[in-house]
Design a protein around this motif. Structure first.
Motif, PDB file in Angstrom:
ATOM      1  N   GLU A  60      12.488 -15.336 -12.690  1.00 17.80           N
ATOM      2  CA  GLU A  60      11.311 -15.996 -12.114  1.00 17.80           C
ATOM      3  C   GLU A  60      11.128 -15.786 -10.612  1.00 17.80           C
ATOM      4  O   GLU A  60      10.065 -15.330 -10.196  1.00 17.80           O
ATOM      5  N   PRO A  61      12.115 -16.103  -9.778  1.00 18.79           N
ATOM      6  CA  PRO A  61      11.829 -16.007  -8.333  1.00 18.79           C
ATOM      7  C   PRO A  61      11.603 -14.586  -7.840  1.00 18.79           C
ATOM      8  O   PRO A  61      11.015 -14.404  -6.780  1.00 18.79           O
ATOM      9  N   VAL A  62      12.048 -13.576  -8.569  1.00 13.24           N
ATOM     10  CA  VAL A  62      11.915 -12.216  -8.057  1.00 13.24           C
ATOM     11  C   VAL A  62      10.520 -11.647  -8.259  1.00 13.24           C
ATOM     12  O   VAL A  62      10.184 -10.622  -7.666  1.00 13.24           O
ATOM     13  N   CYS A  63       9.715 -12.291  -9.083  1.00 15.48           N
ATOM     14  CA  CYS A  63       8.361 -11.761  -9.311  1.00 15.48           C
ATOM     15  C   CYS A  63       7.501 -12.021  -8.081  1.00 15.48           C
ATOM     16  O   CYS A  63       7.338 -13.160  -7.661  1.00 15.48           O
ATOM     17  N   PRO A  64       6.936 -10.974  -7.470  1.00  6.49           N
ATOM     18  CA  PRO A  64       6.195 -11.185  -6.223  1.00  6.49           C
ATOM     19  C   PRO A  64       4.827 -11.830  -6.428  1.00  6.49           C
ATOM     20  O   PRO A  64       4.198 -12.223  -5.454  1.00  6.49           O
ATOM     21  N   VAL A  65       4.336 -11.900  -7.660  1.00 12.94           N
ATOM     22  CA  VAL A  65       2.968 -12.402  -7.856  1.00 12.94           C
ATOM     23  C   VAL A  65       2.898 -13.615  -8.784  1.00 12.94           C
ATOM     24  O   VAL A  65       1.823 -13.954  -9.274  1.00 12.94           O
ATOM     25  N   TYR A  66       4.008 -14.281  -9.035  1.00  9.76           N
ATOM     26  CA  TYR A  66       4.049 -15.464  -9.896  1.00  9.76           C
ATOM     27  C   TYR A  66       3.628 -15.178 -11.324  1.00  9.76           C
ATOM     28  O   TYR A  66       3.037 -16.034 -11.985  1.00  9.76           O
ATOM     29  N   TYR A 103      10.755  -5.989 -11.575  1.00  9.50           N
ATOM     30  CA  TYR A 103      11.973  -6.571 -11.001  1.00  9.50           C
ATOM     31  C   TYR A 103      12.540  -7.601 -11.984  1.00  9.50           C
ATOM     32  O   TYR A 103      13.759  -7.680 -12.185  1.00  9.50           O
ATOM     33  N   ASN A 160      16.351  -8.114 -13.538  1.00  6.10           N
ATOM     34  CA  ASN A 160      17.146  -9.280 -13.184  1.00  6.10           C
ATOM     35  C   ASN A 160      17.412 -10.199 -14.355  1.00  6.10           C
ATOM     36  O   ASN A 160      18.055 -11.216 -14.196  1.00  6.10           O
TER      37      ASN A 160
END
Ligand code: SF4
Ligand code: SF4
Lengths: 443, 235
Positions: free
Chosen positions: B85-91, B113, B117
């Motif tokens: 979840e946190p690695v996605c740059p666009v939510y 990404y 992960n």
């Protein structure tokens, strides 16, 4: 006025003539090379369009290898872009006199390779036409990019770096643009006139310029270090065994400088040959560059050894699988070639003083280091992804023709841009060269 | 998101009884049919491009001739602390209040990404536009979107079934009953190796089964806190 200074003044006209000559002259070889490169670029672009139309499946990526050659190229080009800032920033900071003919060549490399690096990110995106979701623009749905993601840190860092290094290239160019305005003329005269911002060469202008350069130089060195650390953290922040290590940021920074310096050696050789600039780019420059490369080789080797030793001694199965794949497994050939190209050859050759003053040899070694560093980028990315913790999904990867064509196109574009720029920008900073001859300690 | 999580919000979870799984792959087929998962040909499958939201991993135990095959169905674990979840740059990858790891297809730009992960390699990518040989295109599920190329996808715990049942329960002014929601894989499993339900309700079948002393979580030491509990007799 001493004799020395007088001879210095006499040299000014020669310097102007020599260093502006490449801007005036376009030969048949030049045109042929430009056309050849342009063809490769077109082939790459066409392949990219095909990939966009049909899907990323044109690459050889597959579950679970979600990143591969495009990201490796991105990391590689960002690395090369460190040449400019490192050489010119650090050498300016340390007031190294020998920097003068080298800085511009390196700074231009920086800008171009940052652009190519950014392009590689676009090759990689699954839905590249939606890239603007990465921008923090106000939208009706109130969704911003997620700044928790290292990829957003990355985008921000690259943008900052590109902006800062453009300014950093541009500032010392102003007096040279003014010179070109007066002496090159033609259709370029109004462009130069615009770019030199009405530079007249008054004492105040010189003072402002040198203050500006003095302020931006330390800043750009800091930006450079942070940028490549962040690129490293794209990997370090993840859970992937083999990526998740705290040494990755310094390792990436040093690796970047290593490939950057090697690329400068190649650039110096080519510029010297093409422009018949043996009086400016002297053997001493290759020698100094060679010594710097010994430092980066040793530092990089130390960091790499520390990292792998920790893995080997810890014997955690998830990480050992990757180490085995590198040392004796699927990637052994690539791994040992890399070790030779970036550690063993540079160390063996550059410690021989005679070798460092052999420009052709330095160029070959520079190319070797760059190939090695490219392989190294691939080896950082691929083996950990092909060996996830759940062994059932283990896999292998080798780039496809689509990837190779697109990436060759990008590479050709980098060289092409450099060649085109060399007809517009004096590749050796003319005023700094003169300053060196008049006031510097010789060279 | 967490502010809308009241103590009544269910937390969906699953139990996978490995001692019951026969490796028949009925769940894989059911999931394909339910979720409009693209069909890959033989060549694509050989390249590792076949998309399965649930896969049966096969492992051999013991030395020849005393070998036995073990099956392990692996699907998105809907981790409470999901590394994807946190690695996605666009939510595009985010957590719903009822404990699902959701993927917003419209938002995904395909940086992949999240795929790297996810330690369970549960995420699947659409390398090409989807395609169904006739007449399979006739049986697409109208409740589920069809994903185009360049988008990441994965098991949703059949979110369309969860939402439908929840809405019906709201209309009837009653809570969702235990066992009322059955994801396609659960519904189709001939040995009932898969069980789905509300982990927050201590009386639900998943909660009772998860307490079993055969229970463990996959790659538990990573701290991802999966919503899927596996059961296996260790001897
Ligand atoms: S299993 Fe993988 S995809 Fe599913 S929530 Fe966990 S990390 Fe994300
Ligand atoms: S819960 Fe639904 S989406 Fe997930 S594996 Fe089972 S059938 Fe597929």
């Amino acid at each position: 006025m001493t004799t020395m200074q007088r001879s210095g003044w006499n040299e000014m006209a020669t310097i102007n003539r020599d260093l502006l000559a490449p801007l005036r002259h376009v030969g048949p070889t030049y045109l042929t090379v430009v056309c050849g490169l342009a063809l490769i670029v077109v082939a790459g672009a066409a392949t990219w369009v095909h990939q966009i139309e049909t899907g990323i499946g044109q690459t050889n990526m597959h579950h679970p290898i979600f990143w591969s050659s495009y990201i490796a190229s991105f990391v590689y080009w960002i690395g090369v872009s460190h040449s400019g800032t490192f050489i010119s920033g650090v050498l300016r900071l340390t007031k190294a006199q020998w920097r003068r003919p080298v800085t511009r060549i390196a700074e231009l490399m920086t800008i171009i390779s940052v652009m190519i690096a950014a392009l590689c990110v676009f090759f990689h995106l699954g839905r590249v036409w939606r890239w603007y979701y990465l921008l923090p623009y106000p939208s009706q749905r109130d969704i911003w990019p997620d700044f928790r993601s290292p990829l957003m840190w990355d985008a921000t860092a690259i943008f900052t770096y590109a902006t800062a290094s453009t300014i950093y290239l541009y500032l010392p160019l102003i007096p040279d643009f003014a010179l070109a305005r007066d002496r090159v003329g033609g259709w370029r005269k109004p462009v130069y006139a615009l770019l030199c911002l009405g530079w007249k060469g008054t004492q105040r202008e010189w003072e402002t310029l040198s203050t500006a350069i003095r302020i931006i130089t330390p800043l750009i060195v800091m930006v450079m270090i942070s940028v490549h650390s962040i690129v490293g953290w794209d990997f370090g922040m993840s859970l992937v065994p083999g990526w998740h290590t705290s040494i990755i940021a310094p390792y990436f920074v040093v690796g970047a400088v290593h490939s950057g310096l090697a690329m400068v050696a190649v650039g110096l050789y080519v510029v010297r040959r093409q422009g018949a600039l043996d009086d400016y780019i002297r053997l001493e420059h290759f020698d100094k560059l060679g010594k710097l490369l010994v430092v980066t080789t040793l530092t990089l080797a130390y960091l790499y050894f520390a990292d792998q030793l920790t893995v080997w001694y810890g014997k955690i199965p998830d990480e050992m699988a990757i180490l085995h794949a590198l040392v004796t497994g699927d990637y052994a050939v690539a791994f040992w070639s890399m070790i030779l190209l970036i550690y063993v050859f540079p160390l063996a050759l550059l410690t021989i003083p005679r070798f460092r003053t052999w420009p052709f040899g330095m160029m070959l070694l520079g190319i070797g280091i760059n190939i090695g560093m490219y392989v190294e980028r691939m080896l950082i990315i691929v083996p950990p992804l092909t060996h996830p913790r759940l062994t059932y999904v283990w896999s292998r990867y080798f780039p496809s023709w689509t990837e190779l064509t697109i990436l060759s196109g990008a590479c050709a574009l980098a060289v092409l841009l450099y060649l085109l720029a060399s007809k517009f920008v004096p590749l050796i900073s003319i005023w700094e060269e003169k300053e060196g001859r008049l006031h510097g300690s010789g060279g | 998101m967490s502010d809308s999580t009241s103590p009544q919000t269910p937390q969906w979870g699953m139990v996978v009884d490995l001692d019951r799984c026969t490796g028949c792959e009925a769940c894989v087929v059911a999931c394909h049919a339910e979720n409009n998962i693209r069909i890959s040909g033989e060549a694509e499958a050989a390249q590792g491009r076949a998309i399965n939201w649930i896969r049966i991993e096969r492992y051999w135990e013991g030395e020849y001739p005393n070998v036995s095959v073990k099956f392990m169905p692996v699907l998105c674990q809907h981790c409470a602390n999901a590394p994807c979840e946190p690695v996605c740059p666009v939510y595009a990858s985010y957590h719903t209040p009822d404990g699902l790891n959701a993927q917003v297809y419209n938002r995904c730009i395909g940086v992949r990404y999240c795929g790297n992960n996810c330690p369970y390699v549960a995420r699947q990518f659409n390398w090409f536009d989807p395609h169904w040989d006739a007449p399979l295109q006739e049986q697409l599920n109208p409740d589920v979107t069809v994903r185009m190329n360049g988008i990441m996808e994965k098991c949703t715990f059949c979110v369309q079934r969860i939402r439908k049942t929840k809405e019906q329960a709201e209309l009837d002014k009653r809570p969702v009953r235990d066992g009322e929601i059955q994801p396609a894989c659960v519904q189709t499993c001939p040995t009932s190796a898969l069980v789905f339900g509300n982990r927050r309700d201590p009386e639900s079948q998943v909660s009772r089964m998860a307490k079993n002393d055969r229970g463990f979580k996959l790659l538990e030491s990573l701290g991802t806190d999966p919503a899927v509990t596996y059961l296996k007799r260790l001897n």
